[in-house]
Scaffold this motif. Structure first.
Motif, PDB file in Angstrom:
ATOM      1  N   VAL A 160     -26.066   0.075   5.627  1.00 43.85           N
ATOM      2  CA  VAL A 160     -24.795   0.078   6.363  1.00 43.85           C
ATOM      3  C   VAL A 160     -24.967   0.770   7.710  1.00 43.85           C
ATOM      4  O   VAL A 160     -24.479   0.293   8.740  1.00 43.85           O
ATOM      5  CB  VAL A 160     -23.691   0.764   5.537  1.00 43.85           C
ATOM      6  N   GLN A 161     -25.692   1.878   7.719  1.00 42.01           N
ATOM      7  CA  GLN A 161     -25.900   2.614   8.964  1.00 42.01           C
ATOM      8  C   GLN A 161     -26.777   1.844   9.945  1.00 42.01           C
ATOM      9  O   GLN A 161     -26.713   2.083  11.150  1.00 42.01           O
ATOM     10  CB  GLN A 161     -26.497   3.989   8.664  1.00 42.01           C
ATOM     11  N   ARG A 162     -27.572   0.903   9.446  1.00 43.16           N
ATOM     12  CA  ARG A 162     -28.368   0.029  10.323  1.00 43.16           C
ATOM     13  C   ARG A 162     -27.540  -1.110  10.885  1.00 43.16           C
ATOM     14  O   ARG A 162     -28.038  -1.916  11.674  1.00 43.16           O
ATOM     15  CB  ARG A 162     -29.565  -0.553   9.559  1.00 43.16           C
ATOM     16  N   GLY A 163     -26.284  -1.213  10.453  1.00 38.78           N
ATOM     17  CA  GLY A 163     -25.410  -2.253  10.978  1.00 38.78           C
ATOM     18  C   GLY A 163     -25.111  -3.371  10.004  1.00 38.78           C
ATOM     19  O   GLY A 163     -24.438  -4.339  10.364  1.00 38.78           O
ATOM     20  N   GLU A 164     -25.589  -3.261   8.766  1.00 33.84           N
ATOM     21  CA  GLU A 164     -25.366  -4.312   7.765  1.00 33.84           C
ATOM     22  C   GLU A 164     -24.018  -4.102   7.084  1.00 33.84           C
ATOM     23  O   GLU A 164     -23.924  -3.761   5.903  1.00 33.84           O
ATOM     24  CB  GLU A 164     -26.520  -4.305   6.761  1.00 33.84           C
ATOM     25  N   LYS A 165     -22.967  -4.326   7.850  1.00 34.85           N
ATOM     26  CA  LYS A 165     -21.603  -4.037   7.373  1.00 34.85           C
ATOM     27  C   LYS A 165     -21.163  -4.949   6.238  1.00 34.85           C
ATOM     28  O   LYS A 165     -20.243  -4.609   5.494  1.00 34.85           O
ATOM     29  CB  LYS A 165     -20.611  -4.146   8.541  1.00 34.85           C
ATOM     30  N   ILE A 166     -21.818  -6.106   6.088  1.00 31.35           N
ATOM     31  CA  ILE A 166     -21.456  -7.028   5.015  1.00 31.35           C
ATOM     32  C   ILE A 166     -21.588  -6.367   3.649  1.00 31.35           C
ATOM     33  O   ILE A 166     -20.893  -6.725   2.702  1.00 31.35           O
ATOM     34  CB  ILE A 166     -22.349  -8.299   5.066  1.00 31.35           C
ATOM     35  N   ARG A 167     -22.448  -5.348   3.542  1.00 37.16           N
ATOM     36  CA  ARG A 167     -22.652  -4.650   2.286  1.00 37.16           C
ATOM     37  C   ARG A 167     -21.365  -3.971   1.798  1.00 37.16           C
ATOM     38  O   ARG A 167     -21.185  -3.793   0.588  1.00 37.16           O
ATOM     39  CB  ARG A 167     -23.756  -3.597   2.428  1.00 37.16           C
ATOM     40  N   LEU A 168     -20.511  -3.563   2.714  1.00 33.14           N
ATOM     41  CA  LEU A 168     -19.250  -2.921   2.344  1.00 33.14           C
ATOM     42  C   LEU A 168     -18.387  -3.867   1.516  1.00 33.14           C
ATOM     43  O   LEU A 168     -17.590  -3.420   0.679  1.00 33.14           O
ATOM     44  CB  LEU A 168     -18.486  -2.478   3.589  1.00 33.14           C
ATOM     45  N   PHE A 169     -18.543  -5.155   1.739  1.00 34.38           N
ATOM     46  CA  PHE A 169     -17.755  -6.172   1.045  1.00 34.38           C
ATOM     47  C   PHE A 169     -18.538  -6.824  -0.090  1.00 34.38           C
ATOM     48  O   PHE A 169     -18.054  -6.922  -1.220  1.00 34.38           O
ATOM     49  CB  PHE A 169     -17.299  -7.242   2.037  1.00 34.38           C
ATOM     50  N   SER A 170     -19.768  -7.238   0.204  1.00 38.92           N
ATOM     51  CA  SER A 170     -20.551  -8.001  -0.781  1.00 38.92           C
ATOM     52  C   SER A 170     -20.884  -7.192  -2.026  1.00 38.92           C
ATOM     53  O   SER A 170     -20.982  -7.756  -3.130  1.00 38.92           O
ATOM     54  CB  SER A 170     -21.840  -8.504  -0.132  1.00 38.92           C
ATOM     55  N   HIS A 210     -21.087   9.973   1.026  1.00 42.66           N
ATOM     56  CA  HIS A 210     -22.548   9.939   0.900  1.00 42.66           C
ATOM     57  C   HIS A 210     -23.256   9.646   2.216  1.00 42.66           C
ATOM     58  O   HIS A 210     -24.422   9.237   2.205  1.00 42.66           O
ATOM     59  CB  HIS A 210     -22.944   8.887  -0.145  1.00 42.66           C
ATOM     60  N   LYS A 211     -22.579   9.847   3.337  1.00 45.70           N
ATOM     61  CA  LYS A 211     -23.131   9.455   4.639  1.00 45.70           C
ATOM     62  C   LYS A 211     -24.480  10.100   4.958  1.00 45.70           C
ATOM     63  O   LYS A 211     -25.258   9.555   5.750  1.00 45.70           O
ATOM     64  CB  LYS A 211     -22.138   9.760   5.749  1.00 45.70           C
TER      65      LYS A 211
END
Length: 216
Positions: A39-49, A102-103
């Protein structure tokens, strides 16, 4: 609880299909699970998928059974659009709260529809606080709000023991999402169900405070 509508069936089917794809394809599972580093690398789709992946069949079954029992209450007393709004909003709220907690744990990961399902659970209880549940192996009806509060308390145990690859933080993140969105779209509940609004707020506040104090 009523008959399942098409939207709920589609959501359950999506969870089953995507979860079973993840069971047999680790690269797929790894690509779409909730992962702090990703997510921190920019893979925001993980928040949903991540909300459509599960650890195993038991994890999937528990979430889908809970959704099966409570979804009709929301779709009937509100409407299918608000049901989807609460489901997706709770899913994302659960992921965002997990990200917040958990950031600094780069390798932390989790999966599960628990955030979305807990949001629907809380919405249903707010809308119909007097309903009872009949659970397997329990011969007496269980008040729905007791089940809801217990569901969140289980998340404390899950976080403490780090059970599985499950987003236990997302449980009460989703509860917060379902709680807030339901009250926004159905503000008359402040007049009719004020006591239940206050009661359901207690475990949310308690769990958040406990987590913030790092006592888990």
């Amino acid at each position: 609880m009523g008959k399942l509508d098409v939207i709920t069936i589609i959501i359950i089917a999506a969870n089953v299909i995507i979860s079973y794809k993840g069971f047999g394809d680790y690269s797929f599972f790894d690509k779409y699970k909730f992962h702090i580093g990703g997510v921190q690398r920019g893979e925001k789709i993980r928040l949903f998928s991540s909300g459509f992946l599960h650890v195993d069949t038991q994890h999937l079954l528990f979430n889908m059974l809970t959704l099966y029992f409570f979804a009709p209450v929301v779709t009937i007393l509100l409407n299918p659009f608000y049901f989807v709004l609460i489901y997706v909003g709770s899913l994302l709220m659960g992921s965002l709260l997990s990200l917040y907690f958990h950031k600094n744990e780069y390798h932390y990961s989790a999966v599960g529809a628990s955030g979305a399902v807990t949001g629907i659970l809380y919405a249903a209880i707010l809308l119909r606080p007097g309903m009872d549940l009949y659970m397997f192996f329990v011969p007496i009806p269980i008040p729905a709000y007791i089940f809801g509060i217990g569901y969140l308390l289980y998340s404390i145990y899950g976080m403490k023991k780090r059970i599985g690859n499950i987003g236990h933080d997302a449980h009460f993140g989703g509860a917060i999402g379902g709680y807030i969105i339901t009250l926004i779209v159905s503000p008359e509940l402040f007049k009719t169900n004020l006591l239940m609004i206050g009661l359901l707020a207690l475990p949310i506040v308690l769990l958040f405070v406990l987590k913030k104090m790092d006592k888990l």
